[in-house]
Design an enzyme around this catalytic site. Structure first.
Site, PDB file in Angstrom:
ATOM      1  CB  CYS A 247       5.975   4.952   4.354  1.00  0.00           C
ATOM      2  SG  CYS A 247       6.992   6.412   4.063  1.00  0.00           S
TER       3      CYS A 247
ATOM      4  CB  CYS B  27      -2.525   7.127   5.764  1.00  0.00           C
ATOM      5  SG  CYS B  27      -1.585   7.425   4.258  1.00  0.00           S
TER       6      CYS B  27
ATOM      7  CB  CYS C 162      -0.917  -0.022   1.234  1.00  0.00           C
ATOM      8  SG  CYS C 162      -2.108   1.327   1.287  1.00  0.00           S
ATOM      9  CB  CYS C 163       3.828   2.259   2.038  1.00  0.00           C
ATOM     10  SG  CYS C 163       3.189   2.736   3.658  1.00  0.00           S
TER      11      CYS C 163
ATOM     12  CB  CYS D  92      -1.191   3.557   8.955  1.00  0.00           C
ATOM     13  SG  CYS D  92      -1.795   2.457   7.670  1.00  0.00           S
TER      14      CYS D  92
HETATM   15  S1  SF4 Z   1       0.497   4.717   5.653  1.00  0.00           S
HETATM   16 FE1  SF4 Z   1      -1.094   3.102   5.603  1.00  0.00          FE
HETATM   17  S2  SF4 Z   1      -2.768   3.859   4.292  1.00  0.00           S
HETATM   18 FE2  SF4 Z   1      -0.938   5.179   3.963  1.00  0.00          FE
HETATM   19  S3  SF4 Z   1       0.040   4.322   2.206  1.00  0.00           S
HETATM   20 FE3  SF4 Z   1       1.022   3.350   3.969  1.00  0.00          FE
HETATM   21  S4  SF4 Z   1      -0.165   1.467   4.425  1.00  0.00           S
HETATM   22 FE4  SF4 Z   1      -1.358   2.739   2.979  1.00  0.00          FE
END
Ligand code: SF4
Length: 223
Positions: free
Chosen positions: A213, A187, A102-103, A190
């Site tokens: 991240c 975000c 996701c990151c 998280c």
């Molecule tokens: S901080 Fe969380 S929601 Fe944001 S990009 Fe990374 S995993 Fe995804």
């Protein structure tokens, strides 16, 4: 060049490092700011000497409403040259099952594309933020797509107290969540507020073992 400059810059103030960066890289320089923490200190310093320098804002699509509102307020007040970055696709709630991927999609990939336009990248990483950042230098030689990228950390040797002293003395506005127990803001899925005695970044990916991240590692040279 990098060794000579790194040595000279390590004793300069963050403002001095910013001035050197602008004089050296001109339009090939970019600052990244999340509008969630100490990045506002660098944005404020930059606005005093070169407000035209690009400020890259990574909009993952999952930031707190407070962060979006604060960013708009700050940019309007200081007239920064902000460039919004977005992921090329929406992976949905991938943070629930694969936060690393996701990151990559929401943060690393858009940043990697944007940084191709620049030779030097300024960010607010500090040594005291976490053990994973303890070896941060003011000037670092990184690599992106086979070419050198200079990474500049004017606040590397500042601690949290100095950051807050600067914010207070200069009446710099900051993300309102910082007054509600949050000490590092990313975000919303998280990020949680931290408890007394916890480290500054312990509210990020809490309970997952994940601490970064990947934004500050993907350009590191492997040798
Ligand atoms: S901080 Fe969380 S929601 Fe944001 S990009 Fe990374 S995993 Fe995804």
């Amino acid at each position: 060049m990098i060794v000579r400059c790194a040595s000279a810059l390590s004793t300069r103030t963050p403002q001095g490092v910013i001035e050197w960066s602008v004089a050296t890289f001109d339009s090939r320089l970019a600052l990244t700011v999340s509008f969630g923490g100490a990045g506002v200190v660098l944005a404020h310093m930059l606005s005093q000497v070169a407000p035209w320098v690009p400020v890259l804002f990574l909009d993952t699509g999952l930031l707190f409403e407070e962060t979006y509102a604060f960013k708009n307020e700050f940019v309007g007040r200081y007239g920064l040259n902000v460039i919004d970055l977005h992921p090329r696709e929406d992976p949905g709630p991938l943070y629930e099952t694969n936060p690393d991927r996701c990151c990559e999609i929401r943060k690393v990939e858009p940043m990697a594309v944007a940084l191709k336009e620049y030779d030097a990248w300024v960010s607010a990483v500090r040594r005291d933020q976490s053990p994973t950042r303890a070896d941060t230098e003011v000037l670092e030689l990184h690599e992106l797509d086979g070419r050198e990228l200079i990474k500049i950390h004017p606040l590397a040797y500042w601690d949290r107290e100095k950051v807050w002293r600067y914010i207070t003395e200069n009446a710099v506005p900051y993300n309102p969540l910082l007054d509600r127990g949050y000490t590092s803001i990313g975000c919303w899925p998280c990020t949680r507020a931290t408890r007394p005695g916890e480290g500054e970044r312990e509210g990020r990916w809490s309970g997952t073992g994940k601490t970064e991240c990947g934004l500050h590692n993907f350009t590191r040279k492997s040798d």
